[in-house]
Write a protein that holds these residues in place. Sequence first.
Motif, PDB file in Angstrom:
ATOM      1  N   VAL A   1       2.858 -90.633 -35.791  1.00 58.96           N
ATOM      2  CA  VAL A   1       2.007 -89.438 -35.886  1.00 58.96           C
ATOM      3  C   VAL A   1       2.665 -88.260 -36.604  1.00 58.96           C
ATOM      4  N   PHE A   2       3.753 -88.502 -37.326  1.00 60.88           N
ATOM      5  CA  PHE A   2       4.501 -87.389 -37.917  1.00 60.88           C
ATOM      6  C   PHE A   2       3.622 -86.507 -38.793  1.00 60.88           C
ATOM      7  N   SER A   3       3.969 -85.220 -38.753  1.00 63.86           N
ATOM      8  CA  SER A   3       3.292 -84.251 -39.609  1.00 63.86           C
ATOM      9  C   SER A   3       4.193 -83.035 -39.740  1.00 63.86           C
ATOM     10  N   GLY A   4       4.257 -82.497 -40.942  1.00 69.02           N
ATOM     11  CA  GLY A   4       5.118 -81.342 -41.152  1.00 69.02           C
ATOM     12  C   GLY A   4       6.574 -81.760 -41.238  1.00 69.02           C
ATOM     13  N   GLY A   5       7.468 -80.790 -41.116  1.00 68.40           N
ATOM     14  CA  GLY A   5       8.882 -81.060 -41.351  1.00 68.40           C
ATOM     15  C   GLY A   5       9.179 -80.853 -42.831  1.00 68.40           C
ATOM     16  N   SER A   6      10.437 -80.930 -43.188  1.00 68.13           N
ATOM     17  CA  SER A   6      10.822 -80.609 -44.561  1.00 68.13           C
ATOM     18  C   SER A   6      11.230 -81.851 -45.347  1.00 68.13           C
ATOM     19  N   PHE A   7      10.950 -81.789 -46.630  1.00 67.12           N
ATOM     20  CA  PHE A   7      11.557 -82.744 -47.541  1.00 67.12           C
ATOM     21  C   PHE A   7      12.402 -81.930 -48.530  1.00 67.12           C
ATOM     22  N   ILE A   8      13.665 -82.265 -48.594  1.00 63.35           N
ATOM     23  CA  ILE A   8      14.559 -81.514 -49.477  1.00 63.35           C
ATOM     24  C   ILE A   8      15.330 -82.481 -50.363  1.00 63.35           C
ATOM     25  N   TYR A   9      15.399 -82.135 -51.635  1.00 63.24           N
ATOM     26  CA  TYR A   9      16.267 -82.892 -52.533  1.00 63.24           C
ATOM     27  C   TYR A   9      17.130 -81.898 -53.307  1.00 63.24           C
ATOM     28  N   VAL A  10      18.431 -82.121 -53.265  1.00 64.32           N
ATOM     29  CA  VAL A  10      19.342 -81.269 -54.034  1.00 64.32           C
ATOM     30  C   VAL A  10      19.982 -82.150 -55.111  1.00 64.32           C
ATOM     31  N   PRO A  11      19.782 -81.809 -56.397  1.00 61.76           N
ATOM     32  CA  PRO A  11      20.296 -82.649 -57.498  1.00 61.76           C
ATOM     33  C   PRO A  11      21.833 -82.666 -57.549  1.00 61.76           C
TER      34      PRO A  11
END
Lengths: 472, 252
Positions: free
Chosen positions: A186-196
């Motif tokens: 049921v996940f929803s929200g939270g962060s997605f981060i990518y640092v090159p």
Amino acid sequence: METETATDKSIEIDREESNFHYDVDYKHDAGRGLDEGTIDYISNVKNEDDWVREFRQKALKVFNEKEMPTHWASEDLDTINFDEIRYYLSAGEAPKRSWDDVPDEMKETFERLGIPEKERKFLAGVEAQFDSEAAYSNVKDAVSEQGVIFVNSSEGLAEHADIFRKWFGKVIPTGDNKFSALNSAVFSGGSFIYVPPGVKVKHPLQAYFRINAEQFGQFERTLIIVDEGAELTYMEGCTAPKFETSTLHSAVVELVAMKDAKIQYITVQNWSANVFNLVTKRGLAHEGAEVRWIDCNIGSRLTMKYPGVVMKGEGARGEVISIALANDGQHQDTGAKMIHAANNTSSNVVSKSISVGEGRSTYRGHVHIPKHLKGCKNNTECDALLINSKSRTDTYPAITVRGNQHATQHEASVSQVSEEQIFYMKQRGLSEAEAMSLSVNGFVNDLVREFPMEYSVELKRLIDLEMEGSVG
Amino acid sequence: MSSLEIINLSASINGTEILKGLSLKVPKGEVHAIMGPNGSGKSTLAKVMAGHEDYIVTDGDVLLDGKSLLEMDIDERSREGLFLAFQYPAEIPGVSNANFLRAARQARLPEGEEIDAVAFYKEIYSKMDQLGMDRKFTGRSVNEGFSGGEKKRNEVLQMMMLEPSYAVLDETDSGLDIDALKIVAEGVNAMRSPDRGFLVITHYQRLLDYIVPDHVHVLSDGQIIKSGSKDLALELEEKGYDWLKEEGLIKA
């Protein structure tokens, strides 16, 4: 006696600073209870790809099949009524890039919690989640120009599927535990981060998770990938109003540190006393990389959280620094997992817990060093502070070290704030709450020094409020 | 009115009566010494005045400038102006001396007012210099790992920073060598003023060579049995407490 009542009242107001909620018209509401239909509802609202829908449905099966871990954990878990919980609530609007566009009640919520102010002062970017979805998400131009991606998980899935899918559920598989399965469903929200590669993000990125609704479950899902030689500090804060009924917060956080990358993940949570906080956090450290968890657990009814680091590449480092404060009626069941999976990896665990009144703190540690490796090191220290005789603390360190080419060290201590200490401090004019607060701050002082300045101030303030409330 | 007045004070611990109707008045501007053999109730008196919860006051009162201390909580007594220099100061791990004193000073300010950190450090450094304390003590945890003498100096430093209207010094001389004793006494003497009263509790006369009292009282079995000028201390030193036994003042 009237003065005493007045004092109690002012304390009440102070403690209750995050205890407020707004009546919000939720456009999307998955209703109470959890079945396949709930998941279809969430997937439809989010307009998800088939692979995500399947991922969720499979996870629901795993969740239903898995038993509650009450054979080792608190039986209080059995009081969670999954049929009464609301699994998805949102206003149906995309996160705003400007606070001016955020709906009033949400904007006011975050203003009362001081988020926009912190953003201006010292953050590189902020995501503010209100119940199931982010209301605000913005990253400073200078940071996005470096190629840093900082969005919510839905946007991550939709816009950056290639990177997202590669690592999603790889650090923490669905079946890791019952609550990671629930989150996967049921996940929803939270962060997605990518640092090159090579990008060192100077200022922290922050997420703030706010629960507003009653009988609600918040299931944010965070995935952070820091590419070769890059560096990131991420902070999260969490609060909820106090309701008579219980609230569930069950997040999954996966970190991936590529070769020589560094990730520092800081949590300062201050849940109200009706929240079950059951969170799975783990980082994967490749060759020469470093994953560091700094975890402050204040409040909640029951917190179960054991941040971990899998040291997969040679020379990787893992660290967990945690502070837990269990007040009356609270149970902080926290710890750390350090999995050494390559030569010359090293890990450090420093845990400090404070139990007040009938509060209970448990430390569970797991350090694993297999036989075929060499040159691995672990240091574990756990210290407990008891304030009054009713409080309880348990330590369950499990250190599995095979082979003889490793160095491990484990220290544990239990101490008490003595009546003579309190008498001494009160004789100098400090109230009992101030005296206890000072002792507690003294106890955690060496760890707090590791925090960024703004957060150590915040933590000190939270400890002060918590101790005021405990004396009454 | 401007005095610390102990009236017919009786107090017990675990059902045993230690103070038995003790009366004594310390007007502002004066230094009174209490001497007495071991077990006479000297330290009990200090703790009861400060409000230690192990002791139960069964009779009498303690008035600070006319206000009853016994109805106040420990910290209120302190903020009202009573300071106790402990015989055995507690250690507070992780709390720096400077932060502790700042918190104590802050507790004396009205709600919403903050102490001026720069002025505070300036003041604490100058007082530490006066007491011959290394400035690094500001950063050390309160009393943790301090020698006996360092602890006592730290008590006097706290007294200087908190500027109480009445100070009770409980065996401040114990554990001090002669040089430390002189420094501590100088600190106390520097604080003597028409606006401040002192009650100096000691087993030995030695301290009173350096902190010269206006009056000396002898405590025995929970009561003041003899009072006199500073010469009484010398007489006690010379003749010992047994002399009072012979006088019939102490039950043999």
